[in-house]
Design a protein around this motif. Sequence first.
Motif, mmCIF file in Angstrom:
data_model
loop_
_atom_site.group_PDB
_atom_site.id
_atom_site.type_symbol
_atom_site.label_atom_id
_atom_site.label_comp_id
_atom_site.label_asym_id
_atom_site.label_seq_id
_atom_site.Cartn_x
_atom_site.Cartn_y
_atom_site.Cartn_z
ATOM 1 N N ASP A 1 6.987 8.903 -9.474
ATOM 2 C CA ASP A 1 6.602 7.601 -8.935
ATOM 3 C C ASP A 1 7.421 7.286 -7.680
ATOM 4 O O ASP A 1 8.616 7.626 -7.609
ATOM 5 N N VAL A 2 6.780 6.629 -6.736
ATOM 6 C CA VAL A 2 7.445 6.238 -5.494
ATOM 7 C C VAL A 2 7.320 4.731 -5.319
ATOM 8 O O VAL A 2 6.233 4.161 -5.458
ATOM 9 N N VAL A 3 8.450 4.087 -5.035
ATOM 10 C CA VAL A 3 8.482 2.646 -4.781
ATOM 11 C C VAL A 3 8.974 2.403 -3.362
ATOM 12 O O VAL A 3 9.986 2.973 -2.945
ATOM 13 N N CYS A 4 8.240 1.568 -2.637
ATOM 14 C CA CYS A 4 8.609 1.222 -1.265
ATOM 15 C C CYS A 4 8.647 -0.288 -1.100
ATOM 16 O O CYS A 4 7.960 -1.028 -1.815
ATOM 17 N N GLY A 5 9.423 -0.729 -0.120
ATOM 18 C CA GLY A 5 9.398 -2.134 0.244
ATOM 19 C C GLY A 5 8.226 -2.409 1.175
ATOM 20 O O GLY A 5 7.559 -1.486 1.651
ATOM 21 N N LEU B 1 21.154 9.428 -11.755
ATOM 22 C CA LEU B 1 21.001 8.773 -10.464
ATOM 23 C C LEU B 1 21.383 9.766 -9.367
ATOM 24 O O LEU B 1 22.400 10.467 -9.482
ATOM 25 N N ALA B 2 20.561 9.842 -8.327
ATOM 26 C CA ALA B 2 20.826 10.789 -7.233
ATOM 27 C C ALA B 2 20.671 10.107 -5.887
ATOM 28 O O ALA B 2 19.866 9.183 -5.722
ATOM 29 N N PHE B 3 21.442 10.601 -4.931
ATOM 30 C CA PHE B 3 21.305 10.191 -3.537
ATOM 31 C C PHE B 3 20.520 11.256 -2.780
ATOM 32 O O PHE B 3 20.620 12.454 -3.068
ATOM 33 N N MET B 4 19.791 10.810 -1.769
ATOM 34 C CA MET B 4 19.170 11.722 -0.809
ATOM 35 C C MET B 4 19.519 11.205 0.577
ATOM 36 O O MET B 4 19.410 10.008 0.846
ATOM 37 N N GLY B 5 19.952 12.092 1.473
ATOM 38 C CA GLY B 5 20.252 11.621 2.819
ATOM 39 C C GLY B 5 21.190 12.510 3.592
ATOM 40 O O GLY B 5 21.390 13.686 3.278
ATOM 41 N N HIS B 6 21.793 11.897 4.633
ATOM 42 C CA HIS B 6 22.667 12.619 5.557
ATOM 43 C C HIS B 6 24.092 12.760 5.027
ATOM 44 O O HIS B 6 24.819 13.661 5.429
ATOM 45 N N GLY B 7 24.516 11.800 4.197
ATOM 46 C CA GLY B 7 25.893 11.818 3.716
ATOM 47 C C GLY B 7 26.816 10.949 4.529
ATOM 48 O O GLY B 7 27.764 10.371 4.013
ATOM 49 N N VAL C 1 10.321 10.616 -12.971
ATOM 50 C CA VAL C 1 11.228 10.553 -11.829
ATOM 51 C C VAL C 1 10.780 9.422 -10.919
ATOM 52 O O VAL C 1 9.583 9.270 -10.638
ATOM 53 N N LEU C 2 11.740 8.645 -10.448
ATOM 54 C CA LEU C 2 11.449 7.526 -9.542
ATOM 55 C C LEU C 2 12.169 7.738 -8.210
ATOM 56 O O LEU C 2 13.374 8.015 -8.191
ATOM 57 N N PHE C 3 11.411 7.613 -7.125
ATOM 58 C CA PHE C 3 11.997 7.694 -5.779
ATOM 59 C C PHE C 3 11.845 6.324 -5.129
ATOM 60 O O PHE C 3 10.744 5.773 -5.077
ATOM 61 N N VAL C 4 12.955 5.776 -4.623
ATOM 62 C CA VAL C 4 12.944 4.445 -4.012
ATOM 63 C C VAL C 4 13.329 4.556 -2.543
ATOM 64 O O VAL C 4 14.330 5.188 -2.196
ATOM 65 N N TYR D 1 13.769 3.126 -17.315
ATOM 66 C CA TYR D 1 12.866 3.970 -18.078
ATOM 67 C C TYR D 1 12.503 5.256 -17.356
ATOM 68 O O TYR D 1 11.482 5.870 -17.630
ATOM 69 N N TYR D 2 13.365 5.674 -16.449
ATOM 70 C CA TYR D 2 13.162 6.945 -15.750
ATOM 71 C C TYR D 2 14.308 7.901 -16.091
ATOM 72 O O TYR D 2 15.455 7.483 -16.278
ATOM 73 N N ASP D 3 13.972 9.149 -16.157
ATOM 74 C CA ASP D 3 14.986 10.174 -16.438
ATOM 75 C C ASP D 3 15.831 10.473 -15.206
ATOM 76 O O ASP D 3 16.946 10.972 -15.325
ATOM 77 N N LEU D 4 15.270 10.186 -14.045
ATOM 78 C CA LEU D 4 16.001 10.396 -12.797
ATOM 79 C C LEU D 4 15.510 9.374 -11.784
ATOM 80 O O LEU D 4 14.309 9.213 -11.580
ATOM 81 N N VAL D 5 16.455 8.690 -11.152
ATOM 82 C CA VAL D 5 16.147 7.767 -10.060
ATOM 83 C C VAL D 5 16.812 8.310 -8.800
ATOM 84 O O VAL D 5 18.011 8.623 -8.806
ATOM 85 N N ILE D 6 16.031 8.443 -7.732
ATOM 86 C CA ILE D 6 16.536 8.965 -6.462
ATOM 87 C C ILE D 6 16.426 7.872 -5.415
ATOM 88 O O ILE D 6 15.345 7.297 -5.216
ATOM 89 N N VAL D 7 17.531 7.572 -4.764
ATOM 90 C CA VAL D 7 17.549 6.551 -3.721
ATOM 91 C C VAL D 7 18.110 7.159 -2.442
ATOM 92 O O VAL D 7 18.892 8.113 -2.478
ATOM 93 N N THR D 8 17.696 6.603 -1.324
ATOM 94 C CA THR D 8 18.258 7.053 -0.050
ATOM 95 C C THR D 8 19.597 6.368 0.163
ATOM 96 O O THR D 8 19.776 5.201 -0.179
#
Length: 400
Positions: A57-61, A134-140, A27-30, A105-112
């Motif tokens: 895994d977590v990726v940040c700028g 692919l998933a979103f996380m946030g307020h909507g 799982v990747l969180f960006v 190469y991730y089974d799930l990618v989560i982005v804000t």
Amino acid sequence: MFHRSVSLTGILEEAGIKKQKTSIKKVLFVTHVMPHYRVAFHELVRKELGSRGIIYDVVCGLATDEELKKGDIGSLDSMLTVPEFRVINSRGVLLYHPIYLRSFYYDLVIVTQENKYLLNYALQLSRPFRRGRLAFMGHGRNFQARNFDSIAERWKRFWATKVDWWFAYTEETRDHIRSLGFSDSRITVINNSVDLSKLRDQIAQITPERLELLRRELDIVGRNVGVFVGGLYPDKRLNFLVEAGRFIRTMIPDFELLVIGGGQDLQKLEQLAADLTWIRILGPRFGTGKVELMLLGQVFMMPGLVGLAILDAGATRLPIATTDFPWHSPEISYLKPGENGLLVEDWQNPVAYGQAVVDLLKDKNRLEAMANAAEAMSRRFSIEAMAQNFACGIFDVLKE
């Protein structure tokens, strides 16, 4: 002339990203940057997923100099930091995280969910060709937007449903995403939170003697104290707060108000309260210094925008008193009016708000019951519960 056939796998391998023949889920969180208040959340999620053999895994700028100066940038073990590409236009800054190829190469990618994140659009457009979800996380949506039909909000709505899953901050976010036609079965409510463990440790270390000394230092003589903690900017409605305080003071002569925080409206507030000795404008406070001031209060007064501050208030046993302000953050859903706080429907009437606070302060049994419920609320919506909800949602996605 010979033309070499180029596959996506070949491109990835040329980029140095080798596909692993493994059944281990990844799982990747960006996200843009890693603020301090999110570190504990990601640590808990990684631990929970790791117990099921799932890699997180977590990726940040890279934080800008301006962001670093604020002092609220944290770090997570094994976090990958990448330089973002920035595009400046008339509406602000657009950001691109250069990890598009890696994401395959991730089974799930989560982005804000942010309009300014260019990577999101690349990931959404490539969904038909991806093996992972692919998933979103946030307020909507932007809960503070004055025009819900603006170009920015319409753009956000257009892209909001073009993912496989949603990690909604609160029930309010779920309702909004569902109203766009997104399947409720693909929405996980995580109940956005912050780590309150340090705050509770600080509370445990503050003695009654220290609080009494602080009362003397601040020359607080009454036992009916309202507390405001937060940024000082227009949506916090400081004029309204002062006017309501004036009314409360006429009804409860020993009422006093502590204002803790800084921001663009600090000077304006100082002018409003120049002749009001019962208002203490204390500026920004942090850590134990903030907590001990909150413990002097009986009610948390925030007639304007309410967000995660509701959890800090609850942890210090302060029922929150707010109004039906149309632009609250989604965490307002944690408030149960009449149970763990007050919500005054006539949001433009400082006298109505003041009267509600007066009635509460005069009814000590009701105030105590509300304080108990506020503390219970802060424990229910804990960072541990948020991480557990998030992890359970990830399990649901990966099962499909």
